[in-house]
Enzyme design. Structure first.
Site, PDB file in Angstrom:
ATOM      1  N   LYS A 195       8.244   0.242   3.767  1.00 39.21           N
ATOM      2  CA  LYS A 195       7.096  -0.276   3.022  1.00 39.21           C
ATOM      3  C   LYS A 195       7.042   0.454   1.685  1.00 39.21           C
ATOM      4  CE  LYS A 195       2.101  -0.847   3.229  1.00 39.21           C
ATOM      5  NZ  LYS A 195       0.907  -0.733   4.061  1.00 39.21           N
ATOM      6  N   ARG A 205      -5.992  -5.539  -1.730  1.00 39.21           N
ATOM      7  CA  ARG A 205      -6.993  -4.477  -1.802  1.00 39.21           C
ATOM      8  C   ARG A 205      -8.379  -5.064  -2.082  1.00 39.21           C
ATOM      9  NH1 ARG A 205      -2.946   0.314  -4.014  1.00 39.21           N
ATOM     10  NH2 ARG A 205      -1.588   0.080  -2.205  1.00 39.21           N
ATOM     11  N   ARG A 216      -0.468   5.237  -3.604  1.00 43.38           N
ATOM     12  CA  ARG A 216       0.069   5.686  -2.311  1.00 43.38           C
ATOM     13  C   ARG A 216       1.518   6.164  -2.449  1.00 43.38           C
ATOM     14  NH1 ARG A 216      -4.114   3.503   0.557  1.00 43.38           N
ATOM     15  NH2 ARG A 216      -4.519   1.274   0.526  1.00 43.38           N
ATOM     16  N   GLU A 232      14.600   5.118   6.610  1.00 43.17           N
ATOM     17  CA  GLU A 232      13.289   4.862   7.233  1.00 43.17           C
ATOM     18  C   GLU A 232      13.433   3.916   8.428  1.00 43.17           C
ATOM     19  OE1 GLU A 232      10.380   6.044   6.876  1.00 43.17           O
ATOM     20  OE2 GLU A 232      10.189   6.939   4.885  1.00 43.17           O
ATOM     21  N   LYS A 247       8.544  -4.627   3.553  1.00 40.12           N
ATOM     22  CA  LYS A 247       7.356  -5.077   2.825  1.00 40.12           C
ATOM     23  C   LYS A 247       7.319  -4.434   1.450  1.00 40.12           C
ATOM     24  CE  LYS A 247       2.381  -4.901   3.339  1.00 40.12           C
ATOM     25  NZ  LYS A 247       1.305  -4.440   4.181  1.00 40.12           N
ATOM     26  N   SER A 273       0.257 -10.095  -0.624  1.00 39.71           N
ATOM     27  CA  SER A 273      -0.793 -10.805  -1.353  1.00 39.71           C
ATOM     28  C   SER A 273      -0.413 -11.173  -2.786  1.00 39.71           C
ATOM     29  CB  SER A 273      -2.062  -9.961  -1.338  1.00 39.71           C
ATOM     30  OG  SER A 273      -1.810  -8.671  -1.888  1.00 39.71           O
ATOM     31  N   TYR A 312       0.626 -15.494   4.304  1.00 39.55           N
ATOM     32  CA  TYR A 312      -0.662 -16.188   4.202  1.00 39.55           C
ATOM     33  C   TYR A 312      -0.484 -17.703   4.226  1.00 39.55           C
ATOM     34  CZ  TYR A 312      -1.807 -11.441   3.116  1.00 39.55           C
ATOM     35  OH  TYR A 312      -1.914 -10.074   3.202  1.00 39.55           O
TER      36      TYR A 312
HETATM   37  C1  PBG Z   1      -2.198  -0.867   4.238  1.00 37.19           C
HETATM   38  C2  PBG Z   1      -1.828  -2.267   4.004  1.00 37.19           C
HETATM   39  C3  PBG Z   1      -1.438  -2.853   2.790  1.00 37.19           C
HETATM   40  C4  PBG Z   1      -1.215  -4.201   3.021  1.00 37.19           C
HETATM   41  C5  PBG Z   1      -1.409  -4.416   4.368  1.00 37.19           C
HETATM   42  N1  PBG Z   1      -1.806  -3.210   4.966  1.00 37.19           N
HETATM   43  C6  PBG Z   1      -1.139  -2.369   1.498  1.00 37.19           C
HETATM   44  C7  PBG Z   1      -1.670  -1.202   0.862  1.00 37.19           C
HETATM   45  O1  PBG Z   1      -2.834  -1.234   0.435  1.00 37.19           O
HETATM   46  O2  PBG Z   1      -0.914  -0.262   0.716  1.00 37.19           O
HETATM   47  C8  PBG Z   1      -0.815  -5.185   1.967  1.00 37.19           C
HETATM   48  C9  PBG Z   1      -0.745  -6.586   2.350  1.00 37.19           C
HETATM   49  C10 PBG Z   1      -0.699  -7.502   1.213  1.00 37.19           C
HETATM   50  O3  PBG Z   1      -0.687  -7.123   0.034  1.00 37.19           O
HETATM   51  O4  PBG Z   1      -0.666  -8.723   1.491  1.00 37.19           O
HETATM   52  N2  PBG Z   1      -2.508  -0.616   5.557  1.00 37.19           N
END
Ligand code: PBG
Length: 326
Positions: A195, A205, A216, A232, A247, A273, A312
């Site tokens: 990720k 977010r 992060r 990883e 991801k 997203s 989605y």
């Molecule tokens: C963190 C989390 C994130 C997404 C799902 N779970 C990202 C993050 O804020 O680091 C992102 C999913 C998306 O953007 O569709 N637990």
């Protein structure tokens, strides 16, 4: 010898279908759902046109929609009303996530694979995926203890799998030991193995009303590193991951391909997203043919090597694929 003519295999729809190397089926698509503790009716997420937050009272209906579409899995996220430094609601058996998982399991039984997001970011007031140490840095090993506790709560609520998305070192092993210790040997781990610290999470977010300030990058991966992703992935598999996920998806097709080549567990990819929003907004402007570019995108992720695509578009496109309205 006459000239090679690859076009022969593209001459008709039937011929193209005959030789297609990958297909997208409803069963390949996993549908994310956002359950919000503080609302009474479904609410549009402004940054993700077409995606909604739902109250717990609408979850059964959303699951019925998922079942009718032909998808076989959902990924459940929850947004609590109260947040604190340690994300206490994440491990509250009466908290919104545990309640959502319980309701989902009671409603669908084994007809859907119910993946519960296992991370603290929706539950902490600082918005990080873990707990902080006295200097404000994310404390890896203290976070593992929270994840272990959360895994047991989610398993007892009825999750089929937990989705470890926090990118702490050792999280898969810690969660596996906790699940086994609680007798939840059948509960699987969908590991967000590679990720990346992506800018494409922006709209999500909004969706979870993240309070994060900063970034992060001290725990999610640097997007420049392909070999590190493999490391990883290998670590997560050695710790007991049942499925490994990459991801985001679209800028990371090389990583998906590596994950498939390097492992014998199923590979998943998450079209996040921002990737979703890019296509939706461009299509809304008339710049892209929406259905065509979405199918192209889903097919690309399948071609790269993912069996499972968390997206989605899952419910809409599963329905379209089933009804052949594409
Ligand atoms: C963190 C989390 C994130 C997404 C799902 N779970 C990202 C993050 O804020 O680091 C992102 C999913 C998306 O953007 O569709 N637990």
């Amino acid at each position: 010898m006459s000239a090679p003519r690859p076009r022969r295999l593209r001459a008709s729809e039937a011929m193209r279908e005959l030789v297609a190397e990958v297909r997208v089926a409803p069963e390949n698509l996993m549908a994310p759902l956002f359950v919000h503790e503080g609302i009474d009716a479904p609410r549009e997420i402004a940054s993700m046109p077409g995606v909604v937050q739902i109250p717990l009272g609408s979850l059964a209906q959303a699951l019925d929609g998922a079942l009718a579409s032909g998808v076989v899995s959902v990924m459940i996220f929850a947004i609590p009303v109260t947040r604190d430094a340690v994300g206490a609601e994440a491990t509250n058996p009466q908290g919104i996530l545990a309640r959502a998982i319980r309701l989902a399991r009671e409603h669908v039984g084994d007809r859907l694979v119910i993946v519960a997001d296992l991370c603290l970011d929706e539950f902490t007031d600082h918005g990080h995926c873990g707990v902080l140490d006295e200097h404000g840095a994310v404390d890896n090993d203290a976070t593992l203890e929270r994840y272990a506790e959360m895994a047991v709560v989610l398993a007892q609520a009825g999750a089929t799998m937990v989705g470890t998305s926090g990118m702490m070192d050792g999280q898969v092993g810690a969660v596996r030991r906790a699940l086994d210790g609680a007798g939840a040997t059948d509960v699987g781990i969908l590991a967000y193995a590679a990720k990346f610290a992506s800018g494409f999470y922006g709209p999500f977010r909004d969706a979870v009303e993240s309070t994060l300030e900063g970034n992060r990058r001290s725990y999610q991966q640097d997007w420049r590193n392909r070999r590190e992703a493999l490391r990883e992935i290998e670590l997560d598999i050695s710790e007991g991951a049942d499925i490994v996920m990459v991801k985001p998806a679209l800028g990371y097709l090389d990583i998906i391909s590596d994950a498939r080549a390097a492992s014998t567990v199923p590979v998943a990819a998450y079209i996040v997203s921002g990737e979703y929003a890019m296509i939706e907004l461009a299509a809304a402007q008339g710049l892209l043919d929406r259905e065509r570019t979405i199918m192209e995108t889903l097919s690309s992720v399948r071609r790269a090597g993912a069996t499972i695509i968390c997206t989605y578009w899952a419910i809409e496109f599963a329905t379209r694929l089933k009804e052949r309205t594409l």
